[in-house]
Design a protein around this motif. Structure first.
Motif, PDB file in Angstrom:
ATOM      1  N   GLN A  52      47.458  60.844 -31.927  1.00 62.14           N
ATOM      2  CA  GLN A  52      48.024  59.945 -30.924  1.00 62.14           C
ATOM      3  C   GLN A  52      49.452  59.578 -31.292  1.00 62.14           C
ATOM      4  O   GLN A  52      50.341  59.523 -30.430  1.00 62.14           O
ATOM      5  CB  GLN A  52      47.153  58.696 -30.794  1.00 62.14           C
ATOM      6  N   GLU A  53      49.680  59.316 -32.566  1.00 60.16           N
ATOM      7  CA  GLU A  53      51.054  59.042 -33.001  1.00 60.16           C
ATOM      8  C   GLU A  53      51.939  60.260 -32.791  1.00 60.16           C
ATOM      9  O   GLU A  53      53.094  60.140 -32.356  1.00 60.16           O
ATOM     10  CB  GLU A  53      51.059  58.614 -34.466  1.00 60.16           C
ATOM     11  N   LEU A  54      51.405  61.437 -33.079  1.00 60.33           N
ATOM     12  CA  LEU A  54      52.181  62.661 -32.872  1.00 60.33           C
ATOM     13  C   LEU A  54      52.447  62.924 -31.395  1.00 60.33           C
ATOM     14  O   LEU A  54      53.506  63.459 -31.038  1.00 60.33           O
ATOM     15  CB  LEU A  54      51.456  63.843 -33.507  1.00 60.33           C
ATOM     16  N   ILE A  55      51.516  62.569 -30.532  1.00 61.71           N
ATOM     17  CA  ILE A  55      51.771  62.706 -29.093  1.00 61.71           C
ATOM     18  C   ILE A  55      53.039  61.953 -28.724  1.00 61.71           C
ATOM     19  O   ILE A  55      53.908  62.470 -27.994  1.00 61.71           O
ATOM     20  CB  ILE A  55      50.571  62.187 -28.279  1.00 61.71           C
ATOM     21  N   VAL A  56      53.170  60.733 -29.233  1.00 59.67           N
ATOM     22  CA  VAL A  56      54.333  59.906 -28.901  1.00 59.67           C
ATOM     23  C   VAL A  56      55.600  60.462 -29.535  1.00 59.67           C
ATOM     24  O   VAL A  56      56.624  60.635 -28.860  1.00 59.67           O
ATOM     25  CB  VAL A  56      54.096  58.454 -29.354  1.00 59.67           C
ATOM     26  N   THR A  57      55.562  60.757 -30.837  1.00 59.60           N
ATOM     27  CA  THR A  57      56.781  61.194 -31.511  1.00 59.60           C
ATOM     28  C   THR A  57      57.203  62.595 -31.074  1.00 59.60           C
ATOM     29  O   THR A  57      58.404  62.890 -30.987  1.00 59.60           O
ATOM     30  CB  THR A  57      56.596  61.147 -33.030  1.00 59.60           C
ATOM     31  N   ASP A  58      56.237  63.468 -30.791  1.00 59.39           N
ATOM     32  CA  ASP A  58      56.584  64.826 -30.376  1.00 59.39           C
ATOM     33  C   ASP A  58      57.185  64.854 -28.976  1.00 59.39           C
ATOM     34  O   ASP A  58      58.155  65.574 -28.724  1.00 59.39           O
ATOM     35  CB  ASP A  58      55.347  65.734 -30.440  1.00 59.39           C
ATOM     36  N   ILE A  59      56.623  64.080 -28.048  1.00 59.87           N
ATOM     37  CA  ILE A  59      57.199  64.076 -26.692  1.00 59.87           C
ATOM     38  C   ILE A  59      58.552  63.389 -26.694  1.00 59.87           C
ATOM     39  O   ILE A  59      59.458  63.747 -25.938  1.00 59.87           O
ATOM     40  CB  ILE A  59      56.236  63.438 -25.665  1.00 59.87           C
ATOM     41  N   GLY A  94      54.047  48.413 -38.753  1.00 58.34           N
ATOM     42  CA  GLY A  94      54.253  48.209 -37.327  1.00 58.34           C
ATOM     43  C   GLY A  94      55.672  48.353 -36.844  1.00 58.34           C
ATOM     44  O   GLY A  94      55.940  48.153 -35.658  1.00 58.34           O
ATOM     45  N   HIS A  95      56.592  48.726 -37.715  1.00 62.28           N
ATOM     46  CA  HIS A  95      57.994  48.905 -37.327  1.00 62.28           C
ATOM     47  C   HIS A  95      58.395  50.367 -37.507  1.00 62.28           C
ATOM     48  O   HIS A  95      58.554  51.095 -36.533  1.00 62.28           O
ATOM     49  CB  HIS A  95      58.890  47.977 -38.159  1.00 62.28           C
ATOM     50  N   VAL A 155      55.924  51.762 -34.896  1.00 58.60           N
ATOM     51  CA  VAL A 155      55.619  51.296 -33.544  1.00 58.60           C
ATOM     52  C   VAL A 155      54.749  52.295 -32.798  1.00 58.60           C
ATOM     53  O   VAL A 155      54.104  51.939 -31.803  1.00 58.60           O
ATOM     54  CB  VAL A 155      56.908  51.034 -32.740  1.00 58.60           C
ATOM     55  N   ALA A 156      54.716  53.536 -33.263  1.00 57.66           N
ATOM     56  CA  ALA A 156      53.907  54.564 -32.608  1.00 57.66           C
ATOM     57  C   ALA A 156      52.528  54.716 -33.244  1.00 57.66           C
ATOM     58  O   ALA A 156      51.698  55.473 -32.730  1.00 57.66           O
ATOM     59  CB  ALA A 156      54.635  55.912 -32.650  1.00 57.66           C
ATOM     60  N   THR A 157      52.270  54.021 -34.341  1.00 61.30           N
ATOM     61  CA  THR A 157      50.980  54.120 -35.027  1.00 61.30           C
ATOM     62  C   THR A 157      49.935  53.288 -34.292  1.00 61.30           C
ATOM     63  O   THR A 157      50.184  52.122 -33.994  1.00 61.30           O
ATOM     64  CB  THR A 157      51.104  53.611 -36.471  1.00 61.30           C
ATOM     65  N   PRO A 158      48.770  53.841 -33.978  1.00 60.79           N
ATOM     66  CA  PRO A 158      47.732  53.055 -33.300  1.00 60.79           C
ATOM     67  C   PRO A 158      47.352  51.810 -34.090  1.00 60.79           C
ATOM     68  O   PRO A 158      47.293  51.834 -35.324  1.00 60.79           O
ATOM     69  CB  PRO A 158      46.553  54.035 -33.207  1.00 60.79           C
ATOM     70  N   ALA A 159      47.116  50.744 -33.378  1.00 63.43           N
ATOM     71  CA  ALA A 159      46.745  49.477 -34.015  1.00 63.43           C
ATOM     72  C   ALA A 159      45.487  49.658 -34.859  1.00 63.43           C
ATOM     73  O   ALA A 159      44.522  50.290 -34.431  1.00 63.43           O
ATOM     74  CB  ALA A 159      46.531  48.398 -32.960  1.00 63.43           C
TER      75      ALA A 159
END
Length: 415
Positions: free
Chosen positions: A150-157, A341-342, A383-387
Motif C-alpha cells: 500500500q505504501e508502494l502504491i502511493v510512492t510509486d504512482i 508518520g512524517h 505519511v504514506a505508511t499505513p496507520a
C-alpha cells in the motif's frame, strides 16, 4: 465431514482486519485511471495494478493452494506474472517489464482479488482439518505484506506522476497551501548515555523476521536531534553550494550526483522550472507531492532524499546520521518528536542480520534475509505508511541512491 464451530473473537478480528486491509488497497487506487494503474516509471517502481495483483497472488500461492482443500486457482498464468522475487516458486515476469502488462485488464485483476478474498474468508470461517495457527500466521504476514505494498502504491504512482509534465495531484488538496508565519523551533540536542541497549522486537504482536532476535548492542555517548531536518534548513544547504561541494559527499554519492545531475531533493522544482511556466512566476522552491505542486514549506520535514544526500547534509551541518541502534534506543526519550508518520529516517547502519538471525520457515524464508547486503536501514514511517503498520523495532531498507520514497533525516553527533 467438516464441523463449523462458533468463531473466536480473535478469529473475528482477523477476518475483519483482512477485509479492511484488502479494501484499503482498492481505496488507494480508486482515483486512478486504468492508464495510471498500468504505468511503470522506472525499474524500481511497479504499476498500481501489479501491486493489487501481487498481494493477491501472495494469498493464493502461500495460503490457499497449500491449505485450502479444493481451492480453484483463478488463472494459472498469474503465477508467473505476479511472483515478485520468490526463487523457490519458479520463474517470473521480469521486474523492469511490469509496465508492459496491459493484460490482464484492471477489471480482471479486481475479479482476481474478489475470487481470492472469498476463498480466504471461507477458509477462516471453517474448522476444516488444517493447521489453524499456521493459517492465521500466514494471513497476518500477508496483511503486513499488503500494507507494505500500500505504501508502494502511493510512492510509486507519485513517482510516475512526477515524470508527467502535467504534474497532476494524486489526491485533491484539502485546501489552499498556507505558509505559516511562525519560525520553526530551533533544533535541540538530546544527550544520550553510552552503554548497552536492548534492540529488536519484544513482547506479543507481529514483527518481521528481520526485527529479531532481540539482543544487546553497544552505543557510545552521543546526542540526537529532537526533530527532523526541515525543508528550510535543507534549502540553506542548497544555497551554500551543497550539491557542488565534493568534500561533503561520500565518493559513491558524489559520482551519483554528477551522473544524475542532482541539485535538490527529488521532487523540488526551482522557480525557473519550465513545468511551472503555465502558472506564472514562482516565488522560491516549489515541491511536487501528493496534492500536486505546492510552495516548499520551510517548517515541514524535508523528503525524497537519498542516503547520499542525507549524509552530505549531516556533514555540512557538522553532525552525522544516527545508527539504527541509537535511533531505536531514543524512540521514547523525553523531548524527542517526529519519530513516525512524517518521513522515513536514514540511519548510518547497514542492513545486516542481527546476531542469531534466522529467516522465517518455508516460502517466507525469502522475505527479508536475502536482501541483507548493500542496503541501508531507515527507521520511523512516513505519511504514506499505513496507520499502525510500524513499530519502534521496524527496519525498512533501501539502496543508498534511492529517493522516491518519503525519506528524510534526523541528525546525531558524538559526545
Amino acid at each position: 465431514m467438516n464441523i463449523t464451530r462458533p468463531a473466536s473473537s480473535a478469529a473475528d478480528d482477523l477476518r475483519e482486519r483482512f477485509r479492511a486491509v484488502r479494501a484499503e488497497s482498492l481505496a488507494l487506487t480508486a482515483s486512478l485511471s486504468a492508464e495510471d494503474q498500468c504505468i511503470q516509471s522506472m525499474p524500481d517502481a511497479s504499476p498500481s495494478k501489479w501491486h493489487l495483483a501481487h498481494t493477491t497472488w501472495f494469498f493464493e500461492t502461500v495460503l490457499l493452494q497449500p491449505h485450502a482443500a479444493g481451492y480453484r486457482v483463478f488463472d494459472p498464468r498469474f503465477h508467473f506474472l505476479f511472483n515478485s522475487y520468490y526463487e523457490a516458486l519458479g520463474p517470473r515476469h521480469p521486474r523492469p517489464q511490469r509496465g508492459l502488462l496491459t493484460r490482464p485488464s484492471l477489471d480482471e485483476v479486481h475479479a482476481y482479488r474478489r475470487h481470492v478474498d472469498e476463498a480466504v474468508l471461507a477458509l477462516l470461517e471453517t474448522d476444516a482439518e488444517c493447521d489453524r495457527p499456521a493459517i492465521e500466521a500466514i494471513v497476518t504476514l500477508g496483511l503486513h505484506h499488503e500494507q507494505q505494498h500500500q505504501e508502494l502504491i502511493v510512492t510509486d504512482i507519485l513517482h510516475a506522476l512526477s515524470c508527467n509534465p502535467l504534474l497532476s495531484a494524486y489526491r485533491a488538496a484539502p485546501g489552499p497551501a498556507l505558509r505559516l508565519a511562525t519560525t520553526p523551533a530551533a533544533m535541540q540536542w538530546l544527550a544520550r548515555p553510552g552503554g548497552m541497549v536492548e534492540i529488536g522486537h519484544r513482547g506479543p504482536g507481529f514483527a518481521f523476521d528481520n526485527e529479531t532476535p532481540r539482543h544487546a548492542a553497544l552505543v557510545q555517548p552521543h546526542a540526537i536531534a529532537d526533530r527532523l531536518v526541515n525543508g528550510g534548513e535543507f534549502a540553506q544547504f542548497i544555497a551554500d553550494g551543497g550539491y557542488q561541494r565534493p568534500e561533503l559527499w561520500l565518493s559513491d554519492g558524489w559520482a551519483v550526483v554528477q551522473a544524475q545531475g542532482w541539485r535538490s531533493p527529488a521532487y523540488w522544482l526551482a522557480p525557473d522550472d519550465p513545468r511551472l511556466s503555465h502558472q506564472g512566476p514562482a516565488a522560491g522552491w516549489q515541491v511536487f507531492g501528493l496534492h500536486g505542486v505546492r510552495p516548499m514549506a520551510p517548517e515541514a520535514p524535508v523528503a525524497q532524499l537519498s542516503f547520499y544526500e542525507a549524509a552530505a547534509y549531516a556533514e555540512w551541518a557538522g553532525a552525522r546520521l544516527p545508527t539504527e541502534f541509537e535511533w531505536e534506543a531514543a524512540h521514547d526519550a523525553p523531548g524527542i518528536t517526529q519519530m513516525s508518520g512524517h518521513v522515513w529516517q536514514w540511519t548510518r547502519s547497514s542492513y545486516d542480520p542481527y546476531p542469531g538471525f534466522r529467516p522465517l520457515a518455508g516460502i517466507a524464508a525469502e522475505y527479508n534475509g536475502k536482501f541483507m547486503v548493500g542496503q541501508l536501514v531507515l527507521r520511523g514511517g512516513s505519511v504514506a505508511t499505513p496507520a499502525g503498520h510500524t513499530r519502534p523495532s521496524y527496519r525498512n531498507f533501501f539502496p543508498p541512491a534511492a529517493r522516491w520514497q518519503f525519506s528524510g533525516l534526523r541528525l546525531a553527533k558524538d559526545l
